[in-house]
Scaffold this motif. Structure first.
Motif, PDB file in Angstrom:
ATOM      1  N   VAL A  63     -12.729   2.716  31.324  1.00  0.00           N
ATOM      2  CA  VAL A  63     -13.101   4.018  31.851  1.00  0.00           C
ATOM      3  C   VAL A  63     -12.591   5.149  31.514  1.00  0.00           C
ATOM      4  N   GLN A  77     -11.549   4.798  26.876  1.00  0.00           N
ATOM      5  CA  GLN A  77     -12.529   4.649  25.957  1.00  0.00           C
ATOM      6  C   GLN A  77     -12.364   5.283  24.802  1.00  0.00           C
ATOM      7  N   SER A 114     -13.335   1.210  37.256  1.00  0.00           N
ATOM      8  CA  SER A 114     -12.006   1.202  36.507  1.00  0.00           C
ATOM      9  C   SER A 114     -11.322   0.120  36.804  1.00  0.00           C
ATOM     10  N   ASP A 127     -18.859  -2.227  31.565  1.00  0.00           N
ATOM     11  CA  ASP A 127     -19.534  -1.058  31.193  1.00  0.00           C
ATOM     12  C   ASP A 127     -18.769   0.235  31.516  1.00  0.00           C
ATOM     13  N   LEU A 128     -19.136   1.210  30.927  1.00  0.00           N
ATOM     14  CA  LEU A 128     -18.551   2.466  31.230  1.00  0.00           C
ATOM     15  C   LEU A 128     -19.012   3.085  32.795  1.00  0.00           C
ATOM     16  N   THR A 129     -19.935   2.458  33.183  1.00  0.00           N
ATOM     17  CA  THR A 129     -20.454   3.079  34.507  1.00  0.00           C
ATOM     18  C   THR A 129     -19.800   2.188  35.512  1.00  0.00           C
ATOM     19  N   GLY A 130     -19.282   1.164  35.427  1.00  0.00           N
ATOM     20  CA  GLY A 130     -18.619   0.149  36.245  1.00  0.00           C
ATOM     21  C   GLY A 130     -17.312   0.810  36.764  1.00  0.00           C
ATOM     22  N   ASN A 156     -24.337  -1.010  25.709  1.00  0.00           N
ATOM     23  CA  ASN A 156     -23.568  -0.348  26.504  1.00  0.00           C
ATOM     24  C   ASN A 156     -22.522  -1.213  27.339  1.00  0.00           C
ATOM     25  N   ARG A 157     -22.644  -2.615  26.776  1.00  0.00           N
ATOM     26  CA  ARG A 157     -21.552  -3.517  27.588  1.00  0.00           C
ATOM     27  C   ARG A 157     -20.439  -4.040  26.672  1.00  0.00           C
TER      28      ARG A 157
END
Length: 199
Positions: free
Chosen positions: A93, A96, A30, A25-28, A113-114
């Motif tokens: 990240v 995207q 890079s 996900d984008l919060t994880g 969001n996954r």
């Protein structure tokens, strides 16, 4: 899991691939990984070409080439192995938005969001199967007893059964029902297609 596709081979065997297991996900953090990209309708090759121009993106767009009956007779066609989809390796990240808005791309496949990550082993197996040019040619070779459909000439569209393969002349002898009678006739091997029922 997101995509399943069985790839037939000339020998009649098939390989099944199931894609998508882990997620990002984008919060994880890079990281560079393989993701599934949805292309616009019939634009897989266009999306692939544009993504290949992006720095930091590796693209894999497997396709198959086979003979298909058309209004004009039998023709070779090439289409995406996974219609509407291709694969790209990039840093989610960081890239995207660039990847998601590339010409020919509809979106990066995600669930909420996954974003499913495609296993590198699966991509490597697929790559080995389709070859360096990313195209797997599937050329049907008729065998005795096969149910086939005639694709050329006056009998186009009729179903038949292969009774004999004549390899020296690249022809087959088939048995078919015509006007209520069973008749046997010879055709070029290229004029018969495997019947849908026998696939």
């Amino acid at each position: 899991m997101i995509l399943i596709r069985t790839i037939p081979t000339i020998a009649g065997q098939s390989h099944m691939y199931t894609l998508g297991a882990s997620h990002a996900d984008l919060t994880g953090p890079s990281q560079t990984a393989w993701y599934c990209v949805q292309a616009k309708h019939k634009h897989e090759h266009i999306a692939a070409a544009h993504l290949r121009e992006l720095r930091g993106v590796i693209v894999f767009c497997p396709r198959i080439r086979f003979r298909r009956e058309t209004r004009m007779g039998v023709a070779w066609v090439t289409e995406a192995l996974f219609p509407g989809y291709l694969f790209a390796q990039f840093d989610l990240v960081r890239m995207q938005r660039v990847v998601g808005y590339a010409p020919g791309v509809r979106s990066i496949v995600r669930f909420a969001n996954r974003y499913p990550i495609i296993d590198e082993v699966t991509v490597a197996q697929l790559s080995e199967h389709v070859g360096e040019k990313e195209i797997k040619v599937i050329d049907y070779e008729p065998s005795q007893g096969d149910s086939v459909k005639l694709a050329e000439g006056a009998f186009a569209g009729l179903n038949a059964v292969v009774t004999q393969v004549l390899p020296a002349r690249a022809r087959v002898r088939v048995l078919m029902d015509f006007l209520g009678r069973k008749i046997e006739a010879e055709f070029e091997s290229s004029a018969v297609l495997r019947s849908e029922a026998s696939r």
